[in-house]
Write an enzyme that holds these catalytic residues in place. Sequence first.
Site, PDB file in Angstrom:
ATOM      1  CD  GLU A 145      -4.867   6.103   2.526  1.00 55.02           C
ATOM      2  OE1 GLU A 145      -4.745   4.921   2.742  1.00 55.02           O
ATOM      3  OE2 GLU A 145      -3.939   7.173   2.417  1.00 55.02           O
ATOM      4  CG  HIS A 148      -1.667   1.188   1.538  1.00 56.89           C
ATOM      5  ND1 HIS A 148      -3.005   1.459   1.251  1.00 56.89           N
ATOM      6  CD2 HIS A 148      -1.336   2.377   1.997  1.00 56.89           C
ATOM      7  CE1 HIS A 148      -3.454   2.525   1.453  1.00 56.89           C
ATOM      8  NE2 HIS A 148      -2.251   3.190   1.951  1.00 56.89           N
ATOM      9  CD  GLU A 149       1.879   3.490   3.737  1.00 53.09           C
ATOM     10  OE1 GLU A 149       2.179   4.396   3.122  1.00 53.09           O
ATOM     11  OE2 GLU A 149       0.839   3.231   4.568  1.00 53.09           O
ATOM     12  CG  HIS A 176       0.392   6.025  -0.670  1.00 54.83           C
ATOM     13  ND1 HIS A 176      -0.829   6.548  -1.250  1.00 54.83           N
ATOM     14  CD2 HIS A 176      -0.031   5.573   0.429  1.00 54.83           C
ATOM     15  CE1 HIS A 176      -1.728   6.352  -0.453  1.00 54.83           C
ATOM     16  NE2 HIS A 176      -1.565   5.837   0.719  1.00 54.83           N
TER      17      HIS A 176
END
Length: 282
Positions: free
Chosen positions: A202, A130-131, A134
């Site tokens: 998100e 997930h990071e 980003h």
Amino acid sequence: MEQIKTFILMTFLALIFMFFGGLIGGEQGVIIAFVVALGMNFFSYFFSDKLVLKHYHAVKVDENSAGGLYAIVRRLANAANVPMPSVYIIPEQIPNAFATGRNPNNAAVAVTEGLLNLLSENEIEGVLAHEMSHVRHYDILIGSVAAVFAGAIAILANFAKFGAVFGGNENNRQNGILMIVAAIIMPIAAAIIQMAISRSREYKADAGAANLTKHPEWLISALSKLENYAQNRTMQNATPQSAHMFIINPFSGVKSSFSQLFRTHPSTKDRIARLNEIKQSM
């Protein structure tokens, strides 16, 4: 495209800063706010990541000091086709994580000790994927810039309160109502900006994580654990200005109508539902 979004954000935040500077100090306030905004834009672009990492006392690690964590990040960086980011561990027992930096070449990912203790290796990989999403989508600069400006807006709001209460001359007293209004509106404006930035990114990062790992269930399980933990505990040193940077809002356990209205993250229930849809389509 993401660089253009960042430029628009920085310009918009600078205009907000100047507007409220004018309310507080008239023409002189606008000029001062303009100069400060220019300096903040420069500072945000080059140093916002370092400021956030320092605030949370993040400790940089490598393959010798945190081999397992480092290996996961390296594997995900290769899968995402981005340079290897710096890896940090935050000495905090509340499980959470965030990414920061001005671009993929200058990125960092940080996880708390609590996250490493709570989650399985697969769940940790889901969070880090997930990071890394980003990082790949340039969300990290936007989030860092927003955090710095939100903090500055909060400081400006305090100045407005001070000026409204302690203004000595007649002009200041006449502008007192405007200052009080500014002090109320500015934090709300900052919250709306953070909310607008965070909610859509998100979802995008969750989908990116599922694509990187090919196992959406890893992130689903991680989000469920993180949310349950956050409902009962709040991170030390957590600030509302940087809450949007984390994978789970560190203030999830704060129950108030105001916090729910301006929450920086989509609900974990909705995020998990979308991940389940992705899982079914694989």
